[in-house]
Design an enzyme around this catalytic site. Structure first.
Site, PDB file in Angstrom:
ATOM      1  N   ASP A 299       0.825  -1.197   0.000  1.00 25.62           N
ATOM      2  CA  ASP A 299       0.000   0.000   0.000  1.00 25.62           C
ATOM      3  C   ASP A 299       0.865   1.254   0.000  1.00 25.62           C
ATOM      4  OD1 ASP A 299      -2.667   1.317   0.318  1.00 25.62           O
ATOM      5  OD2 ASP A 299      -1.772   1.980   2.201  1.00 25.62           O
ATOM      6  N   ALA A 300       1.915   1.262   0.813  1.00 23.03           N
ATOM      7  CA  ALA A 300       2.798   2.426   0.881  1.00 23.03           C
ATOM      8  C   ALA A 300       3.511   2.640  -0.457  1.00 23.03           C
ATOM      9  CB  ALA A 300       3.818   2.242   2.005  1.00 23.03           C
ATOM     10  N   TYR A 301       3.915   1.535  -1.102  1.00 21.00           N
ATOM     11  CA  TYR A 301       4.585   1.660  -2.402  1.00 21.00           C
ATOM     12  C   TYR A 301       3.627   2.208  -3.458  1.00 21.00           C
ATOM     13  CZ  TYR A 301       7.144   0.463  -6.640  1.00 21.00           C
ATOM     14  OH  TYR A 301       7.777   0.522  -7.855  1.00 21.00           O
TER      15      TYR A 301
ATOM     16  N   GLU B 215     -11.154 -12.091 -12.718  1.00 19.67           N
ATOM     17  CA  GLU B 215     -10.412 -13.151 -12.029  1.00 19.67           C
ATOM     18  C   GLU B 215      -9.567 -12.568 -10.896  1.00 19.67           C
ATOM     19  OE1 GLU B 215      -6.903 -14.017 -15.144  1.00 19.67           O
ATOM     20  OE2 GLU B 215      -8.905 -13.814 -16.044  1.00 19.67           O
TER      21      GLU B 215
ATOM     22  N   LYS C 206      -6.506 -11.343  -8.579  1.00 14.90           N
ATOM     23  CA  LYS C 206      -5.114 -10.906  -8.760  1.00 14.90           C
ATOM     24  C   LYS C 206      -4.289 -11.561  -7.656  1.00 14.90           C
ATOM     25  CE  LYS C 206      -2.130  -6.882  -9.294  1.00 14.90           C
ATOM     26  NZ  LYS C 206      -1.115  -7.315  -8.304  1.00 14.90           N
TER      27      LYS C 206
ATOM     28  N   SER D 284       3.382  -5.580 -16.906  1.00  9.49           N
ATOM     29  CA  SER D 284       2.661  -5.424 -15.644  1.00  9.49           C
ATOM     30  C   SER D 284       1.224  -5.007 -15.955  1.00  9.49           C
ATOM     31  CB  SER D 284       3.331  -4.359 -14.774  1.00  9.49           C
ATOM     32  OG  SER D 284       4.644  -4.728 -14.423  1.00  9.49           O
TER      33      SER D 284
END
Length: 698
Positions: free
Chosen positions: A40-42, A117, A119, A86
């Site tokens: 979350d921080a990233y 679907e 992750k 990505s």
């Protein structure tokens, strides 16, 4: 931990510092699975960087993670045949709707179908098969080339070394650790003197790259796509033209693991509203899954839609990751509290630096037992990975060992019971006060009197304290021998309240055996297990006489739990004797005792016990608010009703579900049942089906 709040970046210096921090975190995350930042921080940091760059395009640094696979932090020496990209992210329904509109503008028409679907929270890899034989395993790397990790072939469940067909192709997917594999991996690592993994993704990343360990750690693979290799022959055209959903079906058909057989199986839908419903369904199941997910992936299903939407340098334009709120964060372990439960169990609880996880502030987390603290090598002052999902109590997974400063301190274990000062029985992993239930007598009696046990109305904690302080009860069996004059002598106990309480205690004496057994508070059992034990043995005499082998015949009881239950029942024998003497019911209505040894096999006995009952052989799930004859029943009482009528109660809908009882505001479980073709009954219909058993007092 992050050095900035990941809010708006004020100036060029703040932007440069943020880029440097993101670059450092991405390198640690995508190589060893270790990072100074949680996910979350990233994500917040990268969003802040992207926002600054949008306003100041002339200041974009080459090291910026935006627009790059894996943040541009990793590379490899094995080229990908097709870039392994990505996914871009959205974080709300509004953002998702905006994204779908952009896809449809790009292709010039509505998207024909969407695939929805999970992750999976693992490590992306490409598995290359030649003539059905697995030859090479490659990480995603920077999207154009990855690292060869073929040494891991043979250690990953769901990724067979030989396919069910002689196909030449590349299968792409995620390698991860399930919760069970993660716990087993950390147990093995600590036995060999290594630091425990901080979380399952860290474990998968580190294990996938490790070559010379003296031990083996198991992982699991889930495929999310496949493509033909240059010399694949006819398969090249076949795979290129198939919808994404059919590619997954093909992959599963030749023996590769997909999410199709899990509770979050991919689904194909046609409208944005149906996509949103799928997102909500998968999100609702997140806490119960045996593996981690951090979002839902939505893809255009048809190959033509994918082709016309195209791809950018970092991500395809026909797929998006709908990220869910973080359930895992890094924070600091400030202290440990030692609490004593109603059975005398001494349970450690972590005191944390408050952190927001999944929409709530977490200040405490479970530590299980002293052996768990030792095994995880936890220390005061550690940065720790804390996990929380749904209503599950937050837990510490492991210390983030690479963030240690050397100032961390050992956790001190108590030498005597923290509540009463008595000796501690440390012979098992879960330590216990030698006084057992007597250490927490009020809590033990209050539990027994609770609604899901004996349901004694009017006997709250305050009244229990009065009875204990007056010396009238030493255990909950004494409740059944209380006399009217004794109760009238207590403060605030008039004739009406006394008579009402005695009537409630009298009613409790006739409760089914399953309720009485649950009231005993046998460690390792709860409401559901108590019902199974009572139905299997039919009487308390048979339960008390059961040995380890006999208890293992009960669904869900293994050898270790059976041995613990036998020991506990021996300890509780005096209390059970007092209950019998007081006239408390010790039989289960409608239950059939097990046959004598050799009379029938286990499956035959179970079938015989439930044959002829309206729910025999059925697995039933209840959701939503009940109405009519079921309106006043708690969820536990509904489960009792199901099991008395011969069925098995469950909390989640799956392919094995026979019937869903759907009340008002049934929500995602009803949607999933409809998708799976599960029979759905309204509360009134279900009440009619089990009418004879509904009449039995719950």
């Amino acid at each position: 931990m992050t050095t900035n709040s990941a809010g708006p970046l004020a100036d060029t210096a703040a932007y440069a510092a943020a880029v440097e921090e993101a670059e450092r975190a991405a390198a640690a995350y995508y190589t060893a699975g270790e990072s100074t930042l949680d996910d979350d921080a990233y994500d917040r940091l990268v969003r802040a960087i992207a926002a600054y760059e949008e306003e100041h395009p002339q200041e974009v640094l080459d090291a910026s993670p935006t627009g790059k696979v894996a943040g541009g932090a990793v590379s490899g020496d094995v080229p990908h045949t097709v870039p392994m990209l990505s996914l871009d992210n959205v974080f709300s329904a509004e953002q998702f709707v905006t994204w779908t509109a952009s896809v449809e503008r790009r292709i010039g028409r509505p998207v024909a179908a969407w695939s929805v679907e999970p992750k999976l929270d693992g490590l992306a890899v490409a598995a290359r098969y030649r003539q059905g034989v697995l030859e090479q395993l490659i990480t995603r790397g920077d999207g154009t080339a990855g690292e060869d990790v073929s040494h891991a072939i043979g250690t990953v469940l769901g990724l067979p070394e030989r396919l069910g067909a002689p196909a030449t192709l590349e299968i792409r997917g995620e390698i991860l650790m399930t919760t069970e594999q993660f716990e087993a991996a950390n147990a093995v690592r600590t036995e060999h003197g290594a630091a425990p993994f901080a979380n399952p993704r860290n474990g998968a990343a580190g294990t996938l790259r490790a070559k010379d360990r003296p031990y083996r750690v198991e992982m699991t693979f889930f495929a999310y796509g496949a493509l033909a290799l240059p010399d694949s022959g006819e398969l090249t055209d076949t795979l290129a033209g198939l919808p994404h959903s059919e590619v997954l079906e093909y992959v599963a058909g030749i023996g590769v693991h997909t999410a199709a057989d899990t509770a979050v199986a991919p689904r194909t839908v046609t409208t944005v509203e149906e996509v949103q419903a799928g997102v909500e369904d998968i999100a609702a199941l997140r806490a119960s899954l045996p593996f981690g997910i951090d979002g839902i992936v939505i893809k255009a299903d048809l190959a033509a839609d994918q082709r016309d939407a195209g791809s950018g340098t970092r991500a395809p334009r026909w797929a998006i990751a709908y990220k869910l709120p973080a359930v895992e964060k890094v924070t600091r372990l400030l202290g440990v509290e030692w609490n004593v439960g109603r059975t005398g169990i001494i349970a450690p609880r972590a005191v944390l630096e408050p952190v927001e996880i999944d929409g709530s502030t977490v200040s405490y987390a479970t530590l299980h037992n002293p052996a768990d603290i030792t095994r995880r090598d936890l220390r005061l002052g550690d940065h720790v990975m804390v996990y929380k999902a749904g209503d599950i109590i937050p837990r510490i997974e492991a210390p983030v060992a690479h963030l240690r400063t050397g100032e961390e301190q050992p956790i001190e274990f108590p030498e005597a019971c923290p509540r009463c000062g008595s000796e501690i029985d440390a012979s098992e992993q879960r330590w216990r006060c030698t006084r057992g239930r007597d250490c927490r007598l009020v809590a033990s009696i209050s539990y027994a009197a609770g609604r899901d046990q004996l349901d004694i109305e009017g006997l709250g904690t305050t009244r229990v304290v009065q009875l204990v302080d007056a010396g009238l009860v030493q255990d909950f069996a004494d409740l059944f021998t209380l006399e009217r004059d004794q109760l009238l002598s207590l403060d605030r106990m008039g004739e009406t309240s006394t008579d009402n309480l005695l009537a409630a205690i009298g009613a409790a004496a006739s409760r089914p055996l399953s309720r009485v057994f649950c009231a005993l508070g046998v460690r390792g059992t709860g409401r559901s297990m108590s019902r199974r034990i009572a139905r299997h043995f039919a009487s308390m005499d048979r339960i008390a006489a059961a040995d380890v082998e006999a208890l293992q015949q009960v669904d869900g009881i293994g050898k270790e739990k059976a041995a613990a239950v036998v020991r506990e029942l021996q300890e509780l024998a005096p209390l059970i004797g007092k209950l019998v003497a007081a006239g408390v019911n010790m039989t289960e209505p409608g239950a059939t005792p097990p046959p004598e040894p050799g009379a029938a096999q286990e499956g035959e006995a179970e079938e015989s016990a439930t044959s002829g009952l309206p729910l025999a052989g059925m697995t039933v799930v209840v959701t939503g608010a009940m109405t009519g004859a079921l309106e006043k029943l708690s969820r536990n009482e509904m489960n009792e009703l199901i099991e008395r009528a011969g069925g098995k109660s469950s909390s989640s809908v799956s392919k094995r579900t026979s019937l869903l009882v759907a009340g008002e505001k049934a929500g995602s479980k009803r949607t999933k049942a409809e998708d799976l073709g599960v029979r759905i009954a309204a509360p009134e219909e279900f009440a009619e089906l089990v009418q004879a058993h509904l009449a039995v007092e719950v």
